[in-house]
Design a protein around this motif. Structure first.
Motif, short mmCIF file in Angstrom:
data_model
loop_
_atom_site.label_atom_id
_atom_site.label_comp_id
_atom_site.label_asym_id
_atom_site.label_seq_id
_atom_site.Cartn_x
_atom_site.Cartn_y
_atom_site.Cartn_z
N ILE A 410 29.01 51.85 65.54
CA ILE A 410 28.31 51.71 64.48
C ILE A 410 28.51 52.50 63.33
O ILE A 410 28.63 52.10 62.11
CB ILE A 410 26.65 51.73 64.76
CG1 ILE A 410 26.15 51.06 65.83
CG2 ILE A 410 25.68 51.89 63.46
CD1 ILE A 410 26.26 49.59 65.27
N ALA A 411 28.84 53.89 63.38
CA ALA A 411 29.34 54.79 62.28
C ALA A 411 30.47 54.14 61.98
O ALA A 411 30.87 54.43 60.62
CB ALA A 411 29.60 56.07 62.98
N LEU A 412 31.36 53.69 62.87
CA LEU A 412 32.93 53.12 62.18
C LEU A 412 32.54 51.86 61.42
O LEU A 412 33.15 51.82 60.46
CB LEU A 412 33.56 52.78 63.31
CG LEU A 412 35.08 52.59 63.08
CD1 LEU A 412 35.88 53.81 62.22
CD2 LEU A 412 35.92 52.30 64.36
N VAL A 413 31.57 51.19 62.00
CA VAL A 413 31.33 49.79 60.77
C VAL A 413 30.78 50.22 59.60
O VAL A 413 31.33 49.64 58.43
CB VAL A 413 30.17 48.73 61.61
CG1 VAL A 413 29.65 48.04 60.94
CG2 VAL A 413 30.92 48.33 62.97
N ILE A 414 29.98 51.33 59.61
CA ILE A 414 29.31 51.74 58.37
C ILE A 414 30.51 52.24 57.49
O ILE A 414 30.58 52.20 56.25
CB ILE A 414 28.38 52.80 58.36
CG1 ILE A 414 27.24 52.18 59.26
CG2 ILE A 414 27.81 53.27 57.11
CD1 ILE A 414 26.09 53.15 59.52
#
Length: 496
Positions: A410-414
């Protein structure tokens, strides 16, 4: 000799030592702190805009594409092959970085570096497959602390060689290449795990090869000593033991069952409110942290161009890493009820991070930029340590690894969204100074979310206490019963 090798493989000390040596050499890279001066200097002759808007975004995109399949393959292949793959990818990355020229070549560097960072999950997961649960804490602390030590050593060494010896950045790259080569050689000595967290768990029930054995076990009619014989047979016959055999056709149904179970576990973990809020901060803050980490050297080079100013990036990184390790270590000695004060701490320190990024945006002084970065990194490491502990303390190791991987996804998507919109030339393509204004505003939003959440929690607790106080007044028996039930329900909800 065979007994000695067997003792090596079964002991927790040997694999931990080898993994720590590997972690030291693959992290000890003096060039890391001077990557921007190296790329924009005479060695590569790239412009700041090319590095910022065309080269660095490629790493984010390749990392995002590779993270999920690598996460699953890592567990399926039992870690060691993926660690070796990481070592090979690192060597390829550095060879291109050293000898290739042009923007396209540097973009290829970022593609392979995306594979390196995607396979990093193997380093932090391997130890749990070869070490007993009694030694998890020690082994984890050693493996994580050695990377901080190596990062500090690399930064200090790079700064000394640049400032005192006057070596060019190419020689720093050569030393980094030698360190990575040693890391690759070390990875070959890691013992091969016989189990993994998900696909080859020790709790998996091995398929029975004989119908008579199944019937005997179901009716509990085995003769004395049969269990011992079966265990010896299982050890002698690898097909009946829960070891890693990724090339077996029978594994297909098992893989499907594991994926379904992973989905159920993830749904159950994120259905817990307290873990959900900690994970939300983890994903949001980690995305911003790595975005700042990727581009802070660009800001430093903008404030004090490396071609005409002294560069102290290595010293700053060394101090930042040291402060991070101190703050992370200090968390273990702070006696605070994180269930009540955790969200408030997340809000306050996120606000401090926002302030440090605003300082880096508005000031033109390089030393103020350095100071802002030191505060930013130390605060993030403090909070991520708390978040990691709060999540891990309520989960099994398998579920923690699952949440760790999904939170990072999720952090990487953001982070990818920030890169596309703010950095990439196909998006807004903002200059580096304006980017840090965006990042400061981003952390200000995070701080606002958790400060509001903490205020709501405090108000809710006071309201429950008020209900309990009223219920203790004469004639308030029914109210006391209601208040007690409300307190229990609310308390249960808060714990979840």
């Amino acid at each position: 000799m065979d007994c000695w090798k067997k003792g090596q493989s079964s002991s927790w000390i040997y694999p931990t030592l080898i993994l720590c040596i590997y972690g030291f050499f693959y992290t000890m890279k003096p060039l890391d702190s001077f990557l921007i001066p190296y790329l924009t200097g005479p060695d590569k002759n790239l412009t700041i805009d090319e590095v910022t808007n065309h080269v660095f975004p490629v790493w984010t995109y390749s990392y995002l594409v590779l993270l999920v399949p690598v996460f699953l393959i890592t567990d399926y292949m039992c870690y060691k092959p993926i660690i070796i793959l990481q070592g090979i990818s690192f060597i390829i990355t550095w060879l291109i970085l050293m000898f290739a020229q042009g923007m396209i070549a540097m973009q290829m560097v970022e593609v392979f570096y995306g594979l390196v960072t995607a396979t990093e999950i193997a380093y932090y997961s391997y130890i749990y497959s070869v070490v007993s649960a009694d030694h998890y804490q020690k082994a984890t602390s050693y493996c994580r602390s050695i990377t901080l030590v190596a990062s500090t050593v690399g930064a200090v060494l790079g700064q000394l060689l640049v400032s005192l010896a006057g070596l060019s950045y190419f020689y720093l790259s050569t030393i980094s290449m030698a360190s990575l080569s040693l890391a690759f050689v070390t990875s070959l000595f890691l013992p091969m795990p016989q189990k993994s967290m998900f696909f080859h768990s020790i709790s998996d029930t091995p398929p029975s090869t004989k119908q008579g054995e199944t019937k005997a076990s179901s009716t509990n009619e085995q003769p004395d000593g049969q269990d011992d014989k079966d265990s010896v047979k299982s050890a002698a016959n690898p097909s009946t033991s829960p070891e890693c055999h990724p090339n077996t056709a029978k594994q297909q149904n098992h893989v499907l069952r594991v994926l379904v179970q992973l989905f159920k576990d993830m749904k159950e973990c994120y259905g817990t409110k307290r873990l959900l809020y900690w994970s939300l901060w983890w994903a949001l803050a980690t995305a911003g942290f790595y975005q700042v980490l990727n581009y802070v050297q660009v800001l430093w080079d903008h404030r004090a161009p490396s071609q005409s100013s002294a560069v102290y990036n290595g010293a700053v990184e060394a101090i930042a890493t040291f402060l991070s390790s101190v703050t992370s270590l200090g968390v273990g000695y702070v006696k605070i009820n994180w269930d009540l004060s955790g969200e408030l701490a997340l809000g306050i320190f996120s606000a401090v991070n926002a302030g440090s990024l605003f300082l880096m945006h508005f000031t033109a002084n390089i030393w103020a930029c350095y100071a802002g970065y030191l505060v930013f990194k130390a605060c993030y490491m403090l909070l991520i340590t708390i978040a990691t502990f709060q999540i891990a303390i309520n989960l099994s190791m398998e579920r923690y690894a699952l949440m760790f991987g999904f939170n990072n996804l999720i952090a990487l998507v953001i982070q990818t969204t920030l890169t596309v919109v703010v950095v990439d030339a196909r998006g807004l393509g903002l200059d580096i100074v304006t980017q840090f204004l965006i990042y400061g505003s981003y952390f200000a939003v995070i701080a606002g979310i958790f400060l509001i959440r903490s205020i709501c929690t405090i108000v809710s607790i006071k309201r429950r206490k008020k209900i309990l106080c009223i219920s203790r007044e004469p004639g308030g028996q029914n109210m006391m019963e209601y208040g007690s039930k409300e307190h229990i329900i609310s308390g249960y909800t808060t714990r979840l």
